[in-house]
Design a protein around this motif. Structure first.
Motif, PDB file in Angstrom:
ATOM      1  N   THR A  15       0.837  -1.195   0.000  1.00  0.00           N
ATOM      2  CA  THR A  15       0.000   0.000   0.000  1.00  0.00           C
ATOM      3  C   THR A  15       0.867   1.239   0.000  1.00  0.00           C
ATOM      4  N   THR A  16       0.343   2.326  -0.507  1.00  0.00           N
ATOM      5  CA  THR A  16       1.104   3.581  -0.541  1.00  0.00           C
ATOM      6  C   THR A  16       0.442   4.661   0.304  1.00  0.00           C
ATOM      7  N   THR A  17      -0.583   4.299   1.059  1.00  0.00           N
ATOM      8  CA  THR A  17      -1.295   5.278   1.880  1.00  0.00           C
ATOM      9  C   THR A  17      -1.393   4.792   3.322  1.00  0.00           C
ATOM     10  N   VAL A  18      -1.679   5.728   4.216  1.00  0.00           N
ATOM     11  CA  VAL A  18      -1.878   5.405   5.632  1.00  0.00           C
ATOM     12  C   VAL A  18      -3.258   5.917   6.027  1.00  0.00           C
ATOM     13  N   THR A  20      -6.490   6.740   8.612  1.00  0.00           N
ATOM     14  CA  THR A  20      -6.626   7.305   9.955  1.00  0.00           C
ATOM     15  C   THR A  20      -6.647   6.184  11.007  1.00  0.00           C
ATOM     16  N   GLY A  21      -5.830   6.334  12.014  1.00  0.00           N
ATOM     17  CA  GLY A  21      -5.795   5.348  13.088  1.00  0.00           C
ATOM     18  C   GLY A  21      -4.734   4.278  12.928  1.00  0.00           C
ATOM     19  N   GLU A  22      -4.193   4.116  11.707  1.00  0.00           N
ATOM     20  CA  GLU A  22      -3.151   3.105  11.501  1.00  0.00           C
ATOM     21  C   GLU A  22      -1.835   3.572  12.121  1.00  0.00           C
ATOM     22  N   LYS A  23      -1.046   2.614  12.564  1.00  0.00           N
ATOM     23  CA  LYS A  23       0.226   2.930  13.220  1.00  0.00           C
ATOM     24  C   LYS A  23       1.336   2.046  12.672  1.00  0.00           C
ATOM     25  N   PHE A  24       2.575   2.467  12.941  1.00  0.00           N
ATOM     26  CA  PHE A  24       3.748   1.725  12.510  1.00  0.00           C
ATOM     27  C   PHE A  24       4.413   1.080  13.731  1.00  0.00           C
ATOM     28  N   ALA A  25       4.976  -0.097  13.511  1.00  0.00           N
ATOM     29  CA  ALA A  25       5.693  -0.779  14.596  1.00  0.00           C
ATOM     30  C   ALA A  25       7.133  -0.288  14.655  1.00  0.00           C
ATOM     31  N   LYS A  26       7.641  -0.080  15.871  1.00  0.00           N
ATOM     32  CA  LYS A  26       9.053   0.252  16.041  1.00  0.00           C
ATOM     33  C   LYS A  26       9.616  -0.590  17.181  1.00  0.00           C
ATOM     34  N   VAL A  27      10.895  -0.883  17.071  1.00  0.00           N
ATOM     35  CA  VAL A  27      11.542  -1.777  18.030  1.00  0.00           C
ATOM     36  C   VAL A  27      12.656  -1.017  18.736  1.00  0.00           C
ATOM     37  N   ASP A  28      12.635  -1.018  20.087  1.00  0.00           N
ATOM     38  CA  ASP A  28      13.691  -0.312  20.810  1.00  0.00           C
ATOM     39  C   ASP A  28      14.935  -1.179  20.929  1.00  0.00           C
ATOM     40  N   ALA A  29      15.951  -0.678  21.619  1.00  0.00           N
ATOM     41  CA  ALA A  29      17.240  -1.374  21.713  1.00  0.00           C
ATOM     42  C   ALA A  29      17.131  -2.720  22.421  1.00  0.00           C
ATOM     43  N   ASN A  30      16.083  -2.914  23.202  1.00  0.00           N
ATOM     44  CA  ASN A  30      15.904  -4.167  23.917  1.00  0.00           C
ATOM     45  C   ASN A  30      14.953  -5.125  23.207  1.00  0.00           C
ATOM     46  N   GLY A  31      14.536  -4.760  22.016  1.00  0.00           N
ATOM     47  CA  GLY A  31      13.660  -5.632  21.243  1.00  0.00           C
ATOM     48  C   GLY A  31      12.187  -5.473  21.546  1.00  0.00           C
ATOM     49  N   LYS A  32      11.855  -4.485  22.364  1.00  0.00           N
ATOM     50  CA  LYS A  32      10.453  -4.262  22.691  1.00  0.00           C
ATOM     51  C   LYS A  32       9.751  -3.545  21.531  1.00  0.00           C
ATOM     52  N   ASP A  37       2.235   6.687  15.593  1.00  0.00           N
ATOM     53  CA  ASP A  37       1.314   7.140  14.546  1.00  0.00           C
ATOM     54  C   ASP A  37       2.069   7.954  13.497  1.00  0.00           C
ATOM     55  N   LEU A  38       1.389   8.251  12.390  1.00  0.00           N
ATOM     56  CA  LEU A  38       2.047   8.898  11.258  1.00  0.00           C
ATOM     57  C   LEU A  38       2.575  10.283  11.603  1.00  0.00           C
ATOM     58  N   ALA A  39       1.781  11.075  12.311  1.00  0.00           N
ATOM     59  CA  ALA A  39       2.208  12.429  12.651  1.00  0.00           C
ATOM     60  C   ALA A  39       3.476  12.420  13.502  1.00  0.00           C
TER      61      ALA A  39
END
Length: 258
Positions: A15-18, A20-32, A37-39
């Protein structure tokens, strides 16, 4: 020894769009894993860069309805002004010592330069390099209109110069950049638009009812000879000539004026 099993994900749709309400996953240094959100992601990626600086040389011009005073608005401030009833004259561009106001709309279709061969009497050159120096669209258009005859028409809205000359943008009181204050841009003026196209189109996207500048060839008021005029292809920056009877797009321009 226990065998660690892995879960195979099913095929995913690109997909090329996001939404409303969708979020992205991110992983910290400990793997959590956490979500963003997009903003917030945009803010983090930009790292404090002031994106308004990218638009420093473009403004939305309007004639203030309370006193008909010409004003330049920063793009980010325009929504509130428009919601309060102000009407945009167009997008003002300051570049290379020139200040040009680009109309919010263009010809509804394509138009010829004239109905027959004619010398408009404005800037004329057979040199592609030389014609770049023409920033006299206002004088060109005035001269072309004055040369209109019954056998070689230029001064009606069915032709590029006449369409630009008759173009009008008024505020809530019927004042503003009215007919006679607009002209067909010269080659130099069209190249100024080309050089700032993305920024101009962004500002146009903020104006109610505006039409973005298409990646097509546009007539200019610069002449090659009696039968040909110069045009600029906005999408590619091509400078070339065509017969004055050919059909091209037309975008009126004006100045910061009362």
């Amino acid at each position: 020894m226990a065998i660690k099993k892995t879960k195979k994900l099913s095929a995913q749709t690109a997909t090329t769009t996001v939404a409303t309400g969708e979020k992205f996953a991110k992983v910290d240094a400990n793997g959590k894993v956490t979500l963003i959100d997009l903003a917030s992601l945009k803010t983090a990626l930009l790292g404090g860069i002031d994106t308004r600086a990218i638009l420093d040389n473009v403004f939305i011009m309007y004639h203030r309805k309370r006193d008909n005073y010409p004003v330049l608005s920063a793009p980010n401030a325009w929504k509130a002004l428009q919601d309060a009833g102000e009407v945009a004259d167009g997008v003002a561009v300051m570049d290379g010592g020139h200040l040009l106001v680009v109309a919010p709309t263009c010809s509804p279709g394509t138009l010829p330069w004239s109905s027959a061969n004619i010398i408009g009497g404005g800037f004329s050159s057979t040199d592609r390099i030389g014609v770049i120096s023409d920033f006299n669209g206002q004088n060109n258009t005035s001269s072309i209109i004055s040369k209109s005859t019954s056998s070689a028409v230029t001064n009606t809205t069915a032709y590029a110069p006449g369409f630009c000359n008759a173009y009008s943008r008024v505020n809530a009181n019927g004042e503003g950049l009215t007919a006679g204050k607009w002209w067909m841009p010269s080659v130099g003026e069209m190249l100024l638009i080309f050089a700032n196209l993305r920024k101009i189109n962004y500002c146009l996207s903020l104006i109610s009812g505006a039409v973005l500048i298409a990646d097509l060839w546009h007539w200019t008021s610069s002449e090659y000879n009696s039968s040909n005029g110069w045009y600029v292809t906005i999408g590619e920056g091509v400078i070339s000539t065509n017969q004055k009877s050919a059909l091209g797009k037309v975008r009126p321009v004006s100045a910061f004026t009362r």
